[in-house]
Scaffold this motif. Structure first.
Motif, mmCIF file in Angstrom:
data_model
loop_
_atom_site.group_PDB
_atom_site.id
_atom_site.type_symbol
_atom_site.label_atom_id
_atom_site.label_comp_id
_atom_site.label_asym_id
_atom_site.label_seq_id
_atom_site.Cartn_x
_atom_site.Cartn_y
_atom_site.Cartn_z
ATOM 1 N N ARG A 75 -31.228 138.019 25.142
ATOM 2 C CA ARG A 75 -32.619 138.436 24.973
ATOM 3 C C ARG A 75 -32.700 139.830 24.340
ATOM 4 N N ILE A 76 -31.859 140.733 24.830
ATOM 5 C CA ILE A 76 -31.854 142.097 24.294
ATOM 6 C C ILE A 76 -31.384 142.098 22.844
ATOM 7 N N GLY A 77 -30.354 141.313 22.548
ATOM 8 C CA GLY A 77 -29.852 141.244 21.177
ATOM 9 C C GLY A 77 -30.922 140.764 20.208
ATOM 10 N N GLU A 78 -31.707 139.767 20.617
ATOM 11 C CA GLU A 78 -32.780 139.265 19.758
ATOM 12 C C GLU A 78 -33.832 140.341 19.515
ATOM 13 N N ALA A 102 -30.947 145.462 12.228
ATOM 14 C CA ALA A 102 -29.878 144.466 12.171
ATOM 15 C C ALA A 102 -28.520 145.077 12.470
ATOM 16 N N ARG A 103 -28.309 146.327 12.046
ATOM 17 C CA ARG A 103 -27.012 146.965 12.275
ATOM 18 C C ARG A 103 -26.779 147.203 13.762
ATOM 19 N N VAL A 104 -27.800 147.671 14.459
ATOM 20 C CA VAL A 104 -27.670 147.897 15.899
ATOM 21 C C VAL A 104 -27.391 146.577 16.602
ATOM 22 N N GLN A 105 -28.068 145.506 16.169
ATOM 23 C CA GLN A 105 -27.817 144.193 16.763
ATOM 24 C C GLN A 105 -26.374 143.760 16.532
ATOM 25 N N GLU A 106 -25.842 144.044 15.349
ATOM 26 C CA GLU A 106 -24.455 143.675 15.044
ATOM 27 C C GLU A 106 -23.484 144.376 15.992
ATOM 28 N N ALA A 160 -21.198 142.569 18.941
ATOM 29 C CA ALA A 160 -19.744 142.723 18.948
ATOM 30 C C ALA A 160 -19.259 143.243 20.296
ATOM 31 N N LEU A 161 -19.980 144.211 20.847
ATOM 32 C CA LEU A 161 -19.592 144.745 22.156
ATOM 33 C C LEU A 161 -19.816 143.718 23.253
ATOM 34 N N CYS A 162 -20.844 142.882 23.115
ATOM 35 C CA CYS A 162 -21.060 141.809 24.095
ATOM 36 C C CYS A 162 -19.871 140.852 24.113
ATOM 37 N N GLU A 163 -19.411 140.487 22.926
ATOM 38 C CA GLU A 163 -18.248 139.598 22.853
ATOM 39 C C GLU A 163 -17.040 140.251 23.504
ATOM 40 N N PHE A 164 -16.875 141.533 23.273
ATOM 41 C CA PHE A 164 -15.760 142.280 23.847
ATOM 42 C C PHE A 164 -15.828 142.262 25.372
ATOM 43 N N VAL A 165 -17.027 142.543 25.919
ATOM 44 C CA VAL A 165 -17.207 142.591 27.373
ATOM 45 C C VAL A 165 -17.126 141.188 27.975
ATOM 46 N N MET A 170 -23.460 154.389 18.329
ATOM 47 C CA MET A 170 -23.870 152.993 18.508
ATOM 48 C C MET A 170 -23.085 152.325 19.636
ATOM 49 N N ILE A 171 -21.812 152.698 19.758
ATOM 50 C CA ILE A 171 -20.983 152.112 20.823
ATOM 51 C C ILE A 171 -21.477 152.568 22.193
ATOM 52 N N ILE A 172 -21.729 153.872 22.333
ATOM 53 C CA ILE A 172 -22.246 154.392 23.601
ATOM 54 C C ILE A 172 -23.575 153.742 23.929
ATOM 55 N N PHE A 173 -24.450 153.647 22.924
ATOM 56 C CA PHE A 173 -25.759 153.036 23.119
ATOM 57 C C PHE A 173 -25.617 151.605 23.637
ATOM 58 N N SER A 174 -24.795 150.808 22.972
ATOM 59 C CA SER A 174 -24.634 149.402 23.352
ATOM 60 C C SER A 174 -24.033 149.251 24.744
ATOM 61 N N LEU A 175 -22.993 150.033 25.043
ATOM 62 C CA LEU A 175 -22.379 149.939 26.367
ATOM 63 C C LEU A 175 -23.346 150.396 27.459
ATOM 64 N N ASN A 176 -24.169 151.405 27.175
ATOM 65 C CA ASN A 176 -25.160 151.841 28.152
ATOM 66 C C ASN A 176 -26.198 150.755 28.421
#
Length: 391
Positions: free
Chosen positions: A33-36, A43-47, A51-56, A83-89
């Motif tokens: 839901r968040i990714g959408e 689009a870049r932030v979603q990418e 990617a981090l979701c797949e990793f986790v 972007m990595i910190i943002f996504s992991l947070n």
């Protein structure tokens, strides 16, 4: 590190990975839901987030678990650290919220989750280097590695504080001392993030900051930024610092002139385990000083904002618990007078507005100070605002 301690910490990482696996369905739905929602805006932030979701989701653990492939590392290595910190947070916040909603005894599960995401941050930001995969000479990973030192020093410094006042002072000093800024002001949000009250300042008149009560409606840019994405996905609206190149174009004239504001950086103060923002830090490089911000500072600013939030929350929540245990509450008249004081009225002005004598108003103020266990009017107003007793 001793083998016994090493094994224990590895068990914590595996315990956190098991927690994520246990609630995999709920987490995947939330992350999708968040990714959408992210994709609708950038689009870049979603990418990066995907990617981090797949990793986790693959539960690739920093130590004692499966490791990512070179292809995965190369992909992550191309992302900006911010972007990595943002996504992991965002992802960590989601885990905490899912645990609160579905897990019995959720509070006991939060520390392991926090540790796992801390190690993921550390692993992906500090330890992925050219020995793991080829990085270009211009890569942000090599040029930005030093900011972790500022985070470590800041965390060690603020943990010395023993009170809310000390915590606020240490936070302001730390932002100014460990990062390239000269002035810092710390604010707490109250009234559902519609009002900011000054807690402390460094390099600026401390008492002047404490007297400030800023209505965000008067600063449209800040109100929009604070409320951004609120209707869509509240989990990720508060992380990124805001750079204001020309304060005079965005802030009321009174603030610009009082503090001789030129360029600013505003850093959210947020608490991952609660999924909420509790304040903000305003930074600049001195009176009348215009500057361009280096975005390579943003990862450090985000991390310092998170550390400040975790520390401040316990002190901010403490008066609420203390107040809940009190038998004597403020009278409607006492709250009315504190509200007028918060709006900047003097004792005489409050008396005139309420058709009371100045002596009567002073008596009400003294009574309110006693009930709130406050040393002076400024502290009483700040405490009443934090407790939500006055709007």
């Amino acid at each position: 590190m001793s083998k016994e301690l090493n094994d224990h910490l590895l068990r914590l990482l595996h315990e956190a990975a098991d927690i994520l696996h246990r609630y995999e369905g709920e987490l995947n739905r939330e992350w999708e839901r968040i990714g959408e929602a992210l994709g609708k805006r950038n689009a870049r932030v979603q990418e990066v987030f995907s990617a981090l979701c797949e990793f986790v989701q693959a539960r690739l653990l920093p130590y004692g678990g499966e490791h990512p492939t070179d292809e995965q590392l190369e992909r992550i290595g191309a992302f900006h650290p911010e972007m990595i910190i943002f996504s992991l947070n965002v992802m960590e916040n989601t885990v905490h919220q899912v645990l609160k909603a579905h897990a019995p005894g959720a509070s006991a599960l939060h520390p392991a989750v926090r540790y796992l995401f801390f190690k993921w941050n550390e692993w992906l930001l500090y330890e992925v280097n050219e020995q793991s995969f080829k990085i270009s000479r211009d890569s942000a990973w090599k040029t930005e590695s030093l900011w972790k030192d500022a985070v470590i020093l800041f965390n060690e410094w603020i943990l010395r504080a023993q009170t809310l006042a000390e915590s606020a002072m240490h936070i302001c000093f730390g932002f100014s001392y460990f990062l390239p800024f000269n002035r810092c002001a710390l604010f707490q949000f109250v009234n559902q993030e519609s009002t900011a009250i000054g807690l402390s300042g460094h390099g600026v008149d401390h008492e002047q900051i404490q007297r400030l009560r800023v209505e965000l409606d008067n600063i449209p840019m800040l109100k929009e930024s604070v409320g951004k994405l609120k209707a869509e996905v509240h989990e990720f609206r508060h992380f990124r610092p805001i750079y204001v190149p020309r304060a005079a174009e965005q802030f009321p004239k009174a603030y610009v002139e009082s503090f001789d504001l030129a360029s600013l950086v505003i850093v959210p103060v947020y608490v991952p385990t609660e999924g909420r923002m509790i304040g903000g830090v305003v930074l600049d490089r001195g009176p009348g000083c215009f500057f361009e911000v280096d975005r390579r500072l943003f990862p450090a600013l985000m991390k310092l904002g998170q550390s400040a939030g975790e520390l401040l929350l316990k002190w901010i929540e403490a008066p609420k618990k203390e107040w809940e245990g009190m038998t004597e509450s403020l009278s409607p008249r006492e709250m009315e007078i504190l509200k007028l004081l918060a709006d900047g009225a003097s004792t005489l002005e409050a008396a005139c507005q309420l058709y009371l004598s100045e002596f009567t108003v002073r008596d009400y103020i003294s009574s309110a100070l006693r009930k709130l266990n406050a040393k002076n009017r400024t502290e009483a107003v700040a405490k009443a605002l934090r407790l939500g007793l006055i709007g």
